[in-house]
Structures are given as C-alpha cells and as structure tokens.
Enzyme design. Structure first.
Site, short mmCIF file in Angstrom:
data_model
loop_
_atom_site.label_atom_id
_atom_site.label_comp_id
_atom_site.label_asym_id
_atom_site.label_seq_id
_atom_site.Cartn_x
_atom_site.Cartn_y
_atom_site.Cartn_z
CG ASP A 122 12.39 -23.03 9.27
OD1 ASP A 122 13.19 -22.13 8.98
OD2 ASP A 122 12.07 -23.94 8.50
CB VAL A 123 9.24 -19.08 7.26
CG1 VAL A 123 8.33 -18.81 6.05
CG2 VAL A 123 8.72 -18.34 8.49
#
Length: 238
Positions: A14-15
């Site tokens: 996930d960023v």
C-alpha cells in the site's frame, strides 16, 4: 506456519498511508487554508470528517475526490466553500512527503525483493509519490490500472495475475500496509501473508483511514518501515 521473511520473492505495498504521509499532507493543507482565511482547525477533527466524507457511493477516485470531500466538510471546519480550495487540497497530493523512513527502507528491501506498489490513488498522483520515494518499484498498480479500489479482491487478483506471468504465485508475496480495512483484512481472506505497518501506533483512532469492522491480527507487525527492513536484514544474517 508463516513463511520466514527471506522466503518471499515479492513485497507488495500500500502506498498512501504506509509509505506516503497523506494524513500529514491533508492536515498541512487544511491548516494553510485556515490560516489564510483567518481560521483555526483541529487536525484530527479534519481527518475524522475526511474519513466520514470520503467513503460514500458517489465518491470519485482518489485523490480527485478530495475536491468533493473538501466542499462537503469545509462548513463543519469553518473554512470557505470555494471550489478553488477543494482543488488546492487535491493538488496538494503532488507535494505530499514520504514518511522519514520510507525511501531508505524501500532501497534496502529492493536489494532482496521485487517491490510492487498497490495504490488506490490514480496514476497521475502515483507518479509524484513514486518520485518522492526514489522510484523503487519493480511494478505498480493504481486504481486506473485495476478499475477498482482495495479492499475489492479484484484489485489483488490483478496483481496475482501479473506475478503469475513472471512465474510466481501469491504464496511468494508479503503484502505490506498500514490499513486494516483496505489491506490487512482482505489479504488474510485471500490467503496472502501480510505485514501491518502501524503508523498511528502513538495516536488514538484510525485517523483518515476507515475503521475495520473487525481487527485482523497480522502475520508480521512493525510500527515503521525501518522496523521491517531491520527485521529482514536480521533474518537474512541469521
């Protein structure tokens, strides 16, 4: 038995919230608008209102949806409701910073794994995030690429198909994320080993991230990306 850290071939990430400090970016932009218009805001209240407004049936893709979100919550924060401020909030994504440990940890991890980004953000925004992080990714999947957002299993299935095209499977993945709702719960249901980066470990509540209906105990748990990188180094040296 969970796999040991050296056994994985891919780390999927996930960023926004895990690598990029979107909460800090939102609060900073809200504070700037408030100061310029003679107001004051509570940053945590702003995040709570953001969270409530963000997740609805007519939401746009992120961060384009920040225009709508701003217009919805500005009155509750005592901020002006001009559309230009909503556009400013959206465009602030271009300058959001990575967490202090993100780029260095990714550089270390990239020496031993293929790093794959999985973000609900649109591709235009991810281009700025990727540059901020030092362009560490082997591959990247955005909401534009998948046509959906996590926790939709279809997002993960798109990534699984890509990894299969490289001759590997989801068993070779360690999914790394801060969001229980978007990532940790669904990765468990899909049979993917996960690693929770608890970015808000020193703060109460879920901030700008929707609260899960139930908490999922992760396979691996760290409070920072540096913690994960250190654990990998120690495991490989053992």
């Amino acid at each position: 038995m969970r796999k040991s850290l050296p056994e994985f071939k891919y780390l999927t990430f996930d960023v926004v919230g895990t690598l990029i400090d979107f909460e800090g970016g939102l609060k900073s932009c809200f504070a700037e608008i408030a100061a310029e218009t003679g107001n004051e805001i509570d940053g945590e209240q702003a995040l709570s209102l953001y969270r409530e407004a963000r997740y609805c049936d007519d939401a746009d893709l992120f961060p384009d949806d920040l225009v709508r979100v701003y217009l919805a919550i500005a009155p509750k924060l005592g901020l002006p409701t001009d559309r230009k401020y909503g556009e400013r909030l959206r465009d602030s994504a271009k300058s959001w910073k990575g967490f202090a440990d993100s780029a260095a940890a990714l550089a270390r991890l990239g020496q031993n794994y293929r790093l794959v980004a999985m973000t609900n953000a649109r591709r235009w925004a991810f281009a700025f995030f990727e540059k901020e992080l030092g362009n560490p990714f082997h591959a990247a999947f955005t909401a534009d690429d998948t046509g959906t957002e996590k926790p939709d299993p279809a997002f993960f299935e798109t990534v699984f198909a890509y990894i299969a095209s490289e001759g590997h499977s989801k068993d070779d993945i360690l999914h790394v994320a801060q969001s229980q709702y978007h990532d940790i719960g669904i990765s468990r249901k899909l049979g993917v080993t996960n690693c929770w980066i608890e970015r808000r470990h020193a703060e109460k509540g879920y901030g700008g991230t929707i609260e899960p209906t139930e908490f999922t105990t992760p396979d691996y748990h760290f409070t920072s990306m540096a913690g994960l990188a250190d654990a990998v180094a120690a495991a490989r040296a053992a």
